[in-house]
Write an enzyme that holds these catalytic residues in place. Structure first.
Site, short mmCIF file in Angstrom:
data_model
loop_
_atom_site.label_atom_id
_atom_site.label_comp_id
_atom_site.label_asym_id
_atom_site.label_seq_id
_atom_site.Cartn_x
_atom_site.Cartn_y
_atom_site.Cartn_z
N SER A 29 0.80 -1.13 -0.13
CA SER A 29 -0.04 0.05 -0.10
C SER A 29 0.89 1.20 0.12
CB SER A 29 -0.77 0.06 1.16
OG SER A 29 -0.22 0.08 2.43
N HIS A 125 8.74 2.96 8.99
CA HIS A 125 8.39 1.85 10.31
C HIS A 125 7.10 2.76 11.16
CE1 HIS A 125 9.14 -0.69 13.41
NE2 HIS A 125 8.78 0.42 14.41
C1 GRF Z 1 3.93 -0.51 6.75
O1 GRF Z 1 2.84 -0.72 7.95
C2 GRF Z 1 5.17 -0.14 6.94
O2 GRF Z 1 5.48 1.11 7.89
C3 GRF Z 1 5.86 -1.45 7.34
O3 GRF Z 1 5.32 -2.45 6.75
C4 GRF Z 1 4.03 -2.09 6.35
C5 GRF Z 1 4.01 -2.24 4.89
O4 GRF Z 1 2.72 -2.03 4.39
N1 GRF Z 1 7.16 -1.42 7.25
P1 GRF Z 1 2.25 -1.77 2.83
O5 GRF Z 1 3.09 -3.33 2.32
O6 GRF Z 1 3.00 -0.65 2.10
O7 GRF Z 1 0.93 -2.02 2.83
#
Ligand code: GRF
Length: 227
Positions: A29, A125
């Site tokens: 996402s 993060h």
């Molecule tokens: C997000 O919450 C990011 O902060 C963490 O992993 C998750 C990835 O989500 N590092 P997406 O794959 O971008 O939806």
């Protein structure tokens, strides 16, 4: 020792767009939010490759739909982490990436990769670092009982979520929150600040001074960026 580097290495050639290699292990996402920001003219960059370590990552599918080169690099094919990281470096170099963007990439990167892309690799993060590094940050925050959490965009070093911080956004944590409701609230902010941080890098406004990051042209005493 205090050292000062701009993210100069990550700057595009004059007249060209910042070339991003996005690494993602899952749903992607953040990758999608970055692509949307590019489509809407909020981010002056181009995603030149999406690389995943998982064959079934939704991020790969999203990239293919957008006509972006999508590469699955199977870590199982390499005899060591070093060899795998060399393959990652090669893929990023072949795509002529200026900046490597980790977006839900679930592996730690070591010396082999970072010696090529030091201060040219960023991560997001889902907590206010240095609180709650590592896995399940939203669960850690909820269980600890903090009133506020959020997300952090930072440069990647060899530690676990320890590199210099570029941007952070804060969200409240409510008593009735579940991991899922908190995750949604934080994710919305992730989608807002990740493209914003990348745009600052594209504009050459991000300077690392030791552990601290100076954003050139930031307004006001607290250096608050406009939302
Ligand atoms: C997000 O919450 C990011 O902060 C963490 O992993 C998750 C990835 O989500 N590092 P997406 O794959 O971008 O939806």
């Amino acid at each position: 020792m205090r050292n000062s580097h701009s993210s100069e290495g990550a700057r595009p050639q004059p007249g060209t767009k910042l070339r991003l290699a996005v690494l993602a292990s899952g749903r992607g996402s953040n990758f999608e939010a970055i692509c949307q920001a590019i489509d809407e003219g909020r981010l002056d960059a181009r995603v030149v490759v999406l690389i995943s370590d998982k064959p079934d990552a939704l991020a790969l599918e999203r990239a293919r739909k957008r006509g972006i080169k999508a590469l699955y690099i199977d870590p199982g094919l390499y005899t060591s982490r070093d060899e795998y990281e060399k393959a990652l470096v090669k893929a990023c170099q072949e795509a002529e990436a200026d900046l490597v963007v980790l977006a839900g990439y679930m592996r730690l990167l070591g010396k082999t990769f970072l010696s090529e892309y030091s201060l040219r690799t960023v991560n997001i993060h889902p907590a206010l670092l240095p609180a709650f590094p590592g896995l399940h940050a939203q669960k850690q925050a909820l269980e600890y009982g903090v009133r506020f959490s959020g997300c952090t965009v930072h440069f990647v070093d060899e530690g676990v979520d320890t590199g210099p911080i570029i941007l952070q956004a804060v969200v409240p944590v409510y008593f009735d929150d579940t991991v899922e409701t908190l995750e949604v609230r934080i994710l919305k902010e992730e989608h807002r600040i990740y493209p914003q941080a990348l745009q600052l890098i594209a504009e050459g406004r991000v300077v690392v001074e030791g552990r601290r990051v100076r954003i050139l042209g930031e307004e006001g005493e607290g250096g608050k960026l406009k939302p």
